[in-house]
Design a protein around this motif. Structure first.
Motif, short mmCIF file in Angstrom:
data_model
loop_
_atom_site.label_atom_id
_atom_site.label_comp_id
_atom_site.label_asym_id
_atom_site.label_seq_id
_atom_site.Cartn_x
_atom_site.Cartn_y
_atom_site.Cartn_z
N ILE A 88 89.99 24.86 17.13
CA ILE A 88 89.59 26.23 17.47
C ILE A 88 88.80 26.26 18.79
N TYR A 89 88.08 25.16 19.07
CA TYR A 89 87.29 25.09 20.30
C TYR A 89 88.16 24.79 21.52
N ARG A 90 89.37 24.29 21.28
CA ARG A 90 90.27 23.95 22.39
C ARG A 90 91.31 25.03 22.64
N LEU A 91 91.46 25.95 21.73
CA LEU A 91 92.50 26.97 21.87
C LEU A 91 92.36 27.81 23.15
N PRO A 92 91.15 28.25 23.55
CA PRO A 92 91.07 29.02 24.81
C PRO A 92 91.54 28.22 26.02
N ALA A 93 91.25 26.91 26.05
CA ALA A 93 91.72 26.07 27.16
C ALA A 93 93.24 25.98 27.16
N PHE A 95 95.27 28.15 25.83
CA PHE A 95 95.74 29.48 26.22
C PHE A 95 95.74 29.62 27.74
N GLY A 96 94.68 29.14 28.39
CA GLY A 96 94.60 29.22 29.85
C GLY A 96 95.69 28.41 30.52
N GLY A 97 95.95 27.19 30.01
CA GLY A 97 97.01 26.37 30.57
C GLY A 97 98.37 27.02 30.41
N THR A 98 98.62 27.60 29.23
CA THR A 98 99.88 28.28 28.97
C THR A 98 100.03 29.52 29.83
N LEU A 99 98.94 30.27 29.98
CA LEU A 99 98.94 31.47 30.84
C LEU A 99 99.26 31.09 32.29
N LEU A 100 98.68 30.01 32.76
CA LEU A 100 98.96 29.51 34.11
C LEU A 100 100.46 29.28 34.31
N LEU A 101 101.09 28.61 33.36
CA LEU A 101 102.52 28.31 33.48
C LEU A 101 103.37 29.57 33.37
N TRP A 123 97.30 18.68 32.36
CA TRP A 123 97.69 18.25 31.02
C TRP A 123 96.46 17.88 30.19
N ILE A 124 95.58 17.08 30.74
CA ILE A 124 94.42 16.60 29.98
C ILE A 124 93.50 17.76 29.58
N TYR A 125 93.15 18.60 30.55
CA TYR A 125 92.14 19.62 30.27
C TYR A 125 92.71 20.83 29.52
N SER A 126 94.03 20.91 29.40
CA SER A 126 94.61 21.95 28.52
C SER A 126 94.43 21.59 27.06
N GLY A 127 94.14 20.33 26.78
CA GLY A 127 93.97 19.89 25.40
C GLY A 127 92.54 19.54 25.07
N GLU A 132 87.64 24.88 32.29
CA GLU A 132 88.42 24.92 33.53
C GLU A 132 89.77 25.62 33.39
N LEU A 133 90.56 25.25 32.37
CA LEU A 133 91.92 25.78 32.29
C LEU A 133 91.96 27.25 31.94
N LEU A 134 91.04 27.73 31.10
CA LEU A 134 91.00 29.16 30.83
C LEU A 134 90.68 29.92 32.11
N ALA A 135 89.76 29.38 32.90
CA ALA A 135 89.39 30.03 34.16
C ALA A 135 90.55 30.04 35.15
N VAL A 136 91.27 28.91 35.26
CA VAL A 136 92.35 28.85 36.26
C VAL A 136 93.53 29.72 35.84
N GLY A 137 93.78 29.84 34.55
CA GLY A 137 94.84 30.75 34.09
C GLY A 137 94.54 32.18 34.45
N LEU A 138 93.30 32.61 34.20
CA LEU A 138 92.88 33.97 34.56
C LEU A 138 92.87 34.16 36.08
N MET A 139 92.46 33.10 36.80
CA MET A 139 92.42 33.18 38.26
C MET A 139 93.80 33.43 38.84
N LEU A 140 94.82 32.75 38.31
CA LEU A 140 96.16 32.92 38.85
C LEU A 140 96.69 34.32 38.54
N VAL A 141 96.33 34.88 37.38
CA VAL A 141 96.69 36.26 37.07
C VAL A 141 96.05 37.20 38.09
N ALA A 142 94.76 36.98 38.38
CA ALA A 142 94.06 37.82 39.36
C ALA A 142 94.68 37.67 40.75
N TYR A 143 95.08 36.46 41.10
CA TYR A 143 95.71 36.21 42.40
C TYR A 143 97.01 36.99 42.55
#
Length: 398
Positions: A88-93, A95-101, A123-127, A132-143
């Motif tokens: 449950i603590y890794r799901l947002p990360a 989600f961010g990695g999946t959103l990025l892709l 790969w590592i930080y998505s799991g 980081e990965l939640l932030a980068v997924g949202l960042m790419l959406v904003a971009y």
């Protein structure tokens, strides 16, 4: 558009979506293993929101400089689901990695999606339970939504509230686009969508910082994390080289594109400079190779540093010559320049990896054999790191 071209685009999009589902499914296969490294710190932050335990909050601020946003989102998941497990603590990360892709799917290039998905840092930080990965997924959406200034600005603020590193990238890119646009228009029409997007994002982020200080008595980061490296041009050069060789080394698939006799004198000069900087390079933070450190050995790492930085410079040269790539290149370089003034960490490159991959696939022709070989190598590397993480997690649990 011809029927054949349309079918090719649809087929490419299907392959992209399949790659995203494989990425998601493979991570779900091991996401509930015990914590490794500092993942537990984000759990401490979540426990503060769930229980009001001040000691948990102190543990968080003593071990983490990032805002509590990630932990807060996790606490909402725990309270709503009633599940308090590692996953449950890794799901947002994840989600961010999946959103990025999913954002990259719009480019309809399966190789672009695969290369980003299989990048070892992505790969590592998505799991893992890191922000980081939640932030980068949202960042790419904003971009991708810069023209939708209100929604794009809000998503940009949210990404910055999760991890501050996204704001310099978004602000640099929007600012450079704004300057380019008003320059072409004779410094007229300065109040355009880029300007308004920047104003909305900065205002929203300032409001967040004020609320954050009011709630937790922390301005930007806890006081224990406000010390920087000693200001030094040598430290800056060292750190810039570290980020450059790491980025160029991770994307070694571009090296074959430069293995020709064209402009050979410049290439020899770049390689010589890279060797000198590699010999003098020291790790002033977290610019190591993690689980690969002992496997590779110091000699191989030295070669990776020299060739990686040379590859980085050659790619910069190619991207600079293309006018459409120039602003994105300057955004990446500006971000790395800023990072180089602080304590370096390889995971901060997560925020430029998707942009660097986009530049490669938009501006360089990579042979199919090279792409296949590169993807296979990444698969082996990620298999090794995943097994290593699971083994360490089980060992730490025992």
């Amino acid at each position: 558009m011809s029927t054949k071209t349309w079918r090719n685009k649809v087929t490419s999009q299907h392959w992209c979506i399949l790659a995203v589902f494989l990425f998601l499914g493979l991570h779900l296969g091991y996401i509930n293993t015990p914590f490794v490294n500092l993942e537990w710190v984000y759990r401490q932050g979540a426990q503060f929101f769930l229980t009001g335990d001040i000691i948990a909050l102190e543990h968080y601020f003593n071990n983490q400089a990032n805002p509590l946003t990630y932990s807060y989102l996790v606490s909402l998941l725990v309270s709503s689901s009633g599940i308090d497990q590692f996953a449950i603590y890794r799901l947002p990360a994840l989600f961010g990695g999946t959103l990025l892709l999913l954002v990259l799917v719009r480019y309809r290039n399966p190789w672009l999606v695969l290369v980003v998905a299989l990048n070892p840092l992505i790969w590592i930080y998505s799991g893992r339970a890191y922000s980081e990965l939640l932030a980068v997924g949202l960042m790419l959406v904003a971009y991708e939504m810069q023209r939708h200034r209100v929604v794009g600005g809000f998503v940009g603020v949210l990404s910055g509230a999760v991890k501050y590193h996204t704001l310099p990238i978004l602000m640099l890119n929007a600012g450079l686009n704004w300057l380019s646009l008003i320059w072409k228009n004779g410094f007229r029409f300065w109040n355009n969508h880029y300007f308004r997007s920047i104003a909305i994002a900065l205002t929203g982020f300032l409001i967040f910082l004020l609320i954050y200080q009011q709630l937790f008595d922390v301005w930007i980061v806890p006081s224990g994390y406000k010390s920087l490296l000693e200001p030094s041009i040598l430290n800056w050069i060292n750190n810039f080289f570290s980020y450059g060789f790491y980025l160029g080394g991770m994307f070694f698939l571009t090296i074959p594109a430069f293995l020709n006799l064209t402009d050979s004198k410049s290439k020899i000069l770049i390689l010589g400079l890279s060797i000198v900087l590699a010999l003098s390079n020291v790790n002033l933070g977290e610019m190591d190779f993690g689980s690969f450190e002992q496997l590779l050995g110091s000699e191989v790492i030295l070669i990776i540093k020299a060739i990686g930085f040379g590859n980085f410079l050659l790619c910069c040269h190619v991207f600079w010559k293309d006018e459409e790539s120039r602003i994105l290149l300057l955004t990446i370089l500006g971000y790395i320049v800023l990072l180089s003034f602080t304590r370096p960490a390889q995971r901060y490159l997560i925020f430029v990896i998707p942009f660097w991959a986009m530049l490669i696939y938009l501006r360089l022709e990579i042979h199919l054999v090279v792409q296949v070989g590169y993807v296979l190598i990444l698969c082996v590397l990620n298999l090794f790191t995943t097994l290593y993480q699971v083994q360490n997690a089980r060992a730490s649990s025992e």
